[in-house]
Write an enzyme that holds these catalytic residues in place. Structure first.
Site, mmCIF file in Angstrom:
data_model
loop_
_atom_site.group_PDB
_atom_site.id
_atom_site.type_symbol
_atom_site.label_atom_id
_atom_site.label_comp_id
_atom_site.label_asym_id
_atom_site.label_seq_id
_atom_site.Cartn_x
_atom_site.Cartn_y
_atom_site.Cartn_z
ATOM 1 N N TYR A 61 9.874 -5.983 0.869
ATOM 2 C CA TYR A 61 9.788 -7.232 1.638
ATOM 3 C C TYR A 61 10.602 -8.499 1.139
ATOM 4 C CZ TYR A 61 5.082 -5.987 2.563
ATOM 5 O OH TYR A 61 3.736 -5.128 2.962
ATOM 6 N N HIS A 144 3.818 3.192 -0.008
ATOM 7 C CA HIS A 144 4.204 2.468 0.957
ATOM 8 C C HIS A 144 4.968 2.970 2.401
ATOM 9 C CE1 HIS A 144 5.882 -1.825 2.210
ATOM 10 N NE2 HIS A 144 4.885 -1.605 2.947
#
Length: 334
Positions: A61, A144
């Site tokens: 992110y 992830h």
């Protein structure tokens, strides 16, 4: 602003608790649009003041911006009062940005991402995350976005996570993905504690009911429902121009479906976002919903919406209209 106390839930058989409303750190990395440090700090402070104690982030992110910004808040809080999760699978390698912006996040391209689910890569990722966040431990660690690297993540990444859990470096482990079938394999073939499911158990997408949620119930694995607004389509009372579903402009059929959902909600005096946050928590394996937020006003709006009790008639009417899967658990519905 006075908000109701947010309940906490235990993740499986671990000692890790999460608030039923969690703060999703994707927007803090500049997802879709730039975000300055001051606005991020205001959002995080509003979340803390509103009772949110679960914070989820990732190196991905904003190539570390989200982790750093969340760390700026959490380093000043008692370590026993919050739960922190981050993710592994992408290492951040420094590079000359040469005036370029990162692909996907509105931040300078100071790093590039390198996929790495190896044992060494997982351990290095954790060390890097701890340094960026500035805390002594991570409570929940996820593989992830492993959809395209799943066999590698399952064979090498997951054992590395289990090793870190055995060492006490992390308290709970699992994966965060949007593919319910691959998460089902992880649940059935490992001793994962929790999965974070993105956008596949929402008012618009019930596909997790096919295999994943039953497998989690059977194996005692907790689920955290992320992207409950499906990238924005369910985030407003009615779809706004350019509303996205799974990060792309929503198709006309989906827009019509959301308008039908809104008709039912409005007939009972509630809104689509209120119902969207409440719906996943009706399933017994779902421990919480994680909502990405980028500003203090958005945080306060979500806190207010989260505290609204949804009448049972909403769920029964949605079911009667063919808008809710017959298998979806509801409260007070016939």
């Amino acid at each position: 602003m006075r908000t109701p106390r947010i309940r906490t839930q235990r993740l499986g058989t671990t000692g890790v608790d999460v608030t039923e409303l969690g703060f999703g750190g994707g927007p803090l990395g500049g997802l879709f649009a730039p975000l300055d440090d001051a606005t991020a700090a205001e959002a995080l402070t509003a979340a803390w003041d509103g009772g949110i104690r679960y914070y989820d982030t990732s190196p991905h992110y904003g190539i570390g911006h989200s982790e750093r910004r969340i760390g700026d808040l959490l380093r000043g809080k008692p370590r026993t009062e919050f739960t922190l999760s981050t993710k592994v699978g992408r290492l951040l390698v420094p590079q000359d940005p040469a005036g370029r912006m990162d692909e996907g996040f509105a931040v300078p391209a100071t790093h590039r991402r390198v996929w790495d689910f190896s044992r060494d890569g997982v351990r290095r990722s954790v060390e890097d995350s701890l340094a960026r966040i500035g805390v002594d431990r991570i409570d929940v660690l996820y593989l992830h976005d492993a959809e395209e690297h799943f066999e590698d993540a399952l064979r090498h990444g997951y054992p590395a996570l289990a090793e870190l859990r055995a060492e006490g470096v992390v308290g709970a482990i699992g994966a965060g993905m949007y593919h319910p079938g691959k998460l089902t394999r992880l649940v059935r073939e490992t001793d994962a504690d929790v999965v974070m499911l993105s956008g596949r158990y929402t008012l618009l997408d019930h596909s997790a009911l096919d295999e994943l949620l039953p497998a989690c119930a059977e194996r005692g694995v907790a689920v955290l429902a992320a992207s409950v607004f499906n990238s924005g389509l369910l985030a407003t009372g009615r779809p706004e121009p350019g509303a996205r579903f799974d990060y792309v402009p929503a198709a006309p059929e989906l827009l019509r479906r959301v308008h039908r959902i809104a008709d039912v909600c409005e007939a009972h005096g509630v809104t689509v976002p209120q119902a969207a946050m409440a719906f996943p928590l009706l399933h017994p394996v779902v421990a919480g919903v994680v909502v990405g937020m980028r500003g203090a006003d958005e945080v306060r709006d979500n806190l207010t919406a989260f505290g609204v009790e949804i009448p049972a008639g909403v769920w029964s009417d949605l079911r009667a209209e063919g808008l809710l899967d017959e298998r979806a658990p509801t409260t007070g519905a016939p």
